[in-house]
Design a protein around this motif. Structure first.
Motif, PDB file in Angstrom:
ATOM      1  N   THR A   1       0.923  -1.267   0.013  1.00  0.00           N
ATOM      2  CA  THR A   1       0.054   0.015   0.038  1.00  0.00           C
ATOM      3  C   THR A   1       1.031   1.304   0.023  1.00  0.00           C
ATOM      4  O   THR A   1       0.705   2.139  -0.737  1.00  0.00           O
ATOM      5  N   ASN A   2       1.796   1.129   0.782  1.00  0.00           N
ATOM      6  CA  ASN A   2       2.625   2.494   0.817  1.00  0.00           C
ATOM      7  C   ASN A   2       3.442   2.653  -0.396  1.00  0.00           C
ATOM      8  O   ASN A   2       3.526   3.739  -1.001  1.00  0.00           O
ATOM      9  N   ILE A   3       4.235   1.564  -0.923  1.00  0.00           N
ATOM     10  CA  ILE A   3       5.059   1.611  -2.092  1.00  0.00           C
ATOM     11  C   ILE A   3       4.152   2.145  -3.199  1.00  0.00           C
ATOM     12  O   ILE A   3       4.358   3.101  -4.153  1.00  0.00           O
ATOM     13  N   ILE A   4       3.155   1.381  -3.434  1.00  0.00           N
ATOM     14  CA  ILE A   4       2.225   1.670  -4.475  1.00  0.00           C
ATOM     15  C   ILE A   4       1.702   3.047  -4.515  1.00  0.00           C
ATOM     16  O   ILE A   4       1.246   3.764  -5.291  1.00  0.00           O
ATOM     17  N   GLY A   5       1.274   3.337  -3.320  1.00  0.00           N
ATOM     18  CA  GLY A   5       0.751   4.728  -2.989  1.00  0.00           C
ATOM     19  C   GLY A   5       1.551   5.890  -3.397  1.00  0.00           C
ATOM     20  O   GLY A   5       1.367   6.883  -3.988  1.00  0.00           O
ATOM     21  N   ASN A   6       2.964   5.645  -2.990  1.00  0.00           N
ATOM     22  CA  ASN A   6       3.942   6.684  -3.433  1.00  0.00           C
ATOM     23  C   ASN A   6       4.033   6.593  -4.728  1.00  0.00           C
ATOM     24  O   ASN A   6       4.214   7.714  -5.385  1.00  0.00           O
ATOM     25  N   SER A   7       3.969   5.810  -5.660  1.00  0.00           N
ATOM     26  CA  SER A   7       4.239   5.752  -6.906  1.00  0.00           C
ATOM     27  C   SER A   7       2.955   6.596  -7.679  1.00  0.00           C
ATOM     28  O   SER A   7       3.088   7.282  -8.575  1.00  0.00           O
ATOM     29  N   ILE A   8       1.674   6.402  -7.069  1.00  0.00           N
ATOM     30  CA  ILE A   8       0.668   6.885  -7.719  1.00  0.00           C
ATOM     31  C   ILE A   8       0.886   8.656  -7.330  1.00  0.00           C
ATOM     32  O   ILE A   8       0.671   9.389  -8.304  1.00  0.00           O
ATOM     33  N   LYS A   9       1.362   8.850  -6.214  1.00  0.00           N
ATOM     34  CA  LYS A   9       1.549  10.368  -5.716  1.00  0.00           C
ATOM     35  C   LYS A   9       2.585  11.050  -6.555  1.00  0.00           C
ATOM     36  O   LYS A   9       2.400  12.299  -6.977  1.00  0.00           O
ATOM     37  N   PHE A  10       3.534  10.174  -6.813  1.00  0.00           N
ATOM     38  CA  PHE A  10       4.550  10.908  -7.632  1.00  0.00           C
ATOM     39  C   PHE A  10       4.728  10.584  -9.107  1.00  0.00           C
ATOM     40  O   PHE A  10       5.937  10.955  -9.512  1.00  0.00           O
ATOM     41  N   SER A  11       3.886   9.982  -9.593  1.00  0.00           N
ATOM     42  CA  SER A  11       3.835  10.033 -11.398  1.00  0.00           C
ATOM     43  C   SER A  11       3.054  11.289 -11.867  1.00  0.00           C
ATOM     44  O   SER A  11       2.065  11.657 -11.440  1.00  0.00           O
ATOM     45  N   GLU A  12       3.715  11.463 -13.191  1.00  0.00           N
ATOM     46  CA  GLU A  12       2.653  12.311 -13.842  1.00  0.00           C
ATOM     47  C   GLU A  12       1.511  11.828 -14.255  1.00  0.00           C
ATOM     48  O   GLU A  12       1.267  10.518 -14.284  1.00  0.00           O
ATOM     49  N   ASP A  13       0.327  12.592 -14.546  1.00  0.00           N
ATOM     50  CA  ASP A  13      -0.882  12.455 -15.003  1.00  0.00           C
ATOM     51  C   ASP A  13      -0.982  11.327 -16.311  1.00  0.00           C
ATOM     52  O   ASP A  13       0.055  12.272 -17.156  1.00  0.00           O
ATOM     53  N   GLY A  14      -1.309  10.552 -16.515  1.00  0.00           N
ATOM     54  CA  GLY A  14      -1.324   9.488 -17.631  1.00  0.00           C
ATOM     55  C   GLY A  14      -0.269   8.710 -17.582  1.00  0.00           C
ATOM     56  O   GLY A  14       0.028   7.882 -18.617  1.00  0.00           O
ATOM     57  N   GLY A  15       0.798   8.469 -16.419  1.00  0.00           N
ATOM     58  CA  GLY A  15       1.947   7.739 -16.396  1.00  0.00           C
ATOM     59  C   GLY A  15       1.514   6.556 -16.323  1.00  0.00           C
ATOM     60  O   GLY A  15       0.309   5.972 -16.394  1.00  0.00           O
ATOM     61  N   MET A  16       2.472   5.386 -16.174  1.00  0.00           N
ATOM     62  CA  MET A  16       2.398   3.952 -16.154  1.00  0.00           C
ATOM     63  C   MET A  16       2.966   3.348 -15.074  1.00  0.00           C
ATOM     64  O   MET A  16       4.160   3.764 -14.654  1.00  0.00           O
ATOM     65  N   ILE A  17       2.228   2.539 -14.149  1.00  0.00           N
ATOM     66  CA  ILE A  17       3.073   1.879 -13.068  1.00  0.00           C
ATOM     67  C   ILE A  17       3.037   0.322 -13.430  1.00  0.00           C
ATOM     68  O   ILE A  17       2.041  -0.213 -13.905  1.00  0.00           O
ATOM     69  N   SER A  18       4.041  -0.166 -13.431  1.00  0.00           N
ATOM     70  CA  SER A  18       4.299  -1.694 -13.435  1.00  0.00           C
ATOM     71  C   SER A  18       4.965  -2.622 -12.386  1.00  0.00           C
ATOM     72  O   SER A  18       5.396  -1.915 -11.560  1.00  0.00           O
ATOM     73  N   VAL A  19       4.118  -3.546 -12.109  1.00  0.00           N
ATOM     74  CA  VAL A  19       4.349  -4.468 -10.871  1.00  0.00           C
ATOM     75  C   VAL A  19       4.660  -5.871 -11.476  1.00  0.00           C
ATOM     76  O   VAL A  19       3.896  -6.289 -12.182  1.00  0.00           O
TER      77      VAL A  19
END
Length: 455
Positions: free
Chosen positions: A350-368
């Motif tokens: 929750t913490n790591i993915i939440g930080n990825s969401i906070k500090f990603s630019e709009d329209g960005g991509m997160i991979s797990v």
């Protein structure tokens, strides 16, 4: 080099005793020889004078007969020399080798001189006296042949024991100074540390147990210094973090006391006060949580669950946040059962993915992604956000630390999340690290044992 303190102490003692005994032997022998030789010289001179008086009083043949029957011949050997070197002896040698007498000594005595020498060691005295008879002056040489008396041997033994005790004690005293010196340094350093001074240099280079203790002490001192620095930073950070919401609460509480305040403003002020109070409560909960984790007073409740399913549930729970920002998730999650405390692991994701969401630019991509070998599972969570400066990457897992996000929009956070994540991963005997470049995104890599166990 002798490294064992025990062996060094034993060898120091043995060397001190042996050296003290040797020194005492030579000193006591010297003292005994001086005293005994002096006593032997006096006795020998008195006996010689008695012999001289006998020859002066009696005719030569009667004097010879009288002297040959004297009891003192058991202890003394007498030689009476003519000027030609011919001599007549009295007494039994009993294996004793007589002292050598030269013609020069004989002539000196005949001329009225006295010869006195100690040619063969302790109490062996050679005495030459002129002997006046009816037939002329002769040279009488007397020497001791009996061993030292029991009383003198006892005195010599007493002197030896006293000298041995004194010499050995002095040597041990000197040696103990070098053995105790490092301990005194450690004691002094301990007092300085107790007074709050951590800048102590021991300079103990020994390879023995004392050297090992000194190096361990220096390591402990370094750790205490770091701990003190962390304590000060912690107090400073807590004070700073608490001061901000308290200032807001106090300010808006004062504003609520205005009589002519509009209902809309009053409602807004109350919302701010409630939000700041929640922020303080959350920070307090985080501090308590981190304290419990660091003290390991919280036992892991191990269960076996599917790790990929847990991560998917965390992503779904955060869906309102990432869908509002137009973010996309790319998942490569292999089905894998893991034995761990899934309630604590849920906080990690929750913490790591939440930080990825906070500090990603709009329209960005997160991979797990999830990868594993026989014993270890590795989870990689990557984003295409703003990244973390290199100098901040070494400190992001410290409590209250916030990376420099001044070029990005302001985000809420107390700086406690990643510290808690780090501690949870450590409790599971795992490891976490970060890879990041400014403007290129950030990747958190979490490695966990497939089967965790408590210590």
């Amino acid at each position: 080099m002798i490294r064992s303190l025990y062996i060094r102490v034993v060898l120091t003692f043995l060397v001190s005793v042996i050296a003290g005994t040797v020194i005492a032997f030579f000193v006591s022998t010297w003292i005994f020889e001086e005293k005994f030789s002096e006593n032997a010289k006096i006795n020998l001179r008195n006996f010689g004078q008695d012999i001289a008086r006998i020859y002066k009083t009696l005719p030569p043949h009667e004097a010879d007969s009288f002297v040959s029957e004297m009891k003192q011949l058991d202890s003394y050997y007498i030689r009476i020399y003519e000027a030609t070197g011919k001599f007549q002896s009295y007494g039994k040698l009993n294996g004793h080798k007589p002292a050598m007498v030269t013609m020069e000594q004989i002539q000196k005595v005949i001329d009225g001189g006295v010869v006195q020498d100690t040619p063969n060691g302790i109490a062996i005295v050679l005495l030459g006296l002129p002997l006046k008879t009816e037939t002329g002056t002769k040279a009488m040489f007397l020497e001791t042949i009996a061993p030292p008396s029991a009383s003198f041997v006892a005195k010599w033994g007493l002197i030896f024991a006293i000298c041995s005790l004194i010499a050995g004690s002095l040597l041990i005293l000197v040696a103990s100074v070098f053995l105790v010196r490092p301990i005194k340094k450690l004691t002094k350093a301990t007092r300085r540390i107790a007074a709050g001074d951590f800048n102590v240099k021991l300079n103990i280079k020994q390879a023995s147990e004392l050297g090992t203790l000194a190096r361990s002490f220096e390591d402990m001192m370094h750790d205490l210094q770091q701990l003190e620095q962390m304590r000060r930073e912690f107090v400073s950070n807590v004070s700073h973090e608490v001061q901000s919401p308290l200032t807001s609460i106090s300010g808006y509480a004062q504003a609520l006391k205005q009589v002519n305040l509009a209902d809309s403003e009053r409602s807004r002020y109350l919302d701010i006060i409630i939000a700041e109070a929640k922020r303080m409560s959350k920070m307090s909960d985080s501090l308590l949580k981190l304290s419990l984790l660091e003290s390991q007073s919280q036992q892991l409740r191990l269960t076996t669950l599917s790790l990929d399913e847990q991560i998917r549930r965390v992503i779904v729970a955060l869906q309102p946040q990432w869908t509002a920002r137009g973010l996309q998730f790319v998942l490569d999650l292999e089905t894998l059962p893991v034995t761990a405390d899934h309630e604590l692991l849920n906080q990690v994701w929750t913490n790591i993915i939440g930080n990825s969401i906070k500090f990603s630019e709009d329209g960005g991509m997160i991979s797990v992604s999830i990868q594993h070998d026989i014993n270890t599972v590795t989870v990689r969570i990557s984003d295409t956000g703003i990244g973390i400066p290199l100098e901040d990457q070494k400190r992001i897992f410290e409590r209250f630390f916030k990376a420099d996000r001044s070029h990005s929009r302001k985000v809420d956070g107390s700086g406690m999340g990643l510290a808690i994540v780090k501690q949870i991963v450590s409790l599971h005997q795992g490891d976490i690290r970060v890879e990041s470049e400014l403007g290129q995104g950030t990747t958190f890599i979490v490695a966990l044992p497939i089967t965790s166990s408590t210590e």
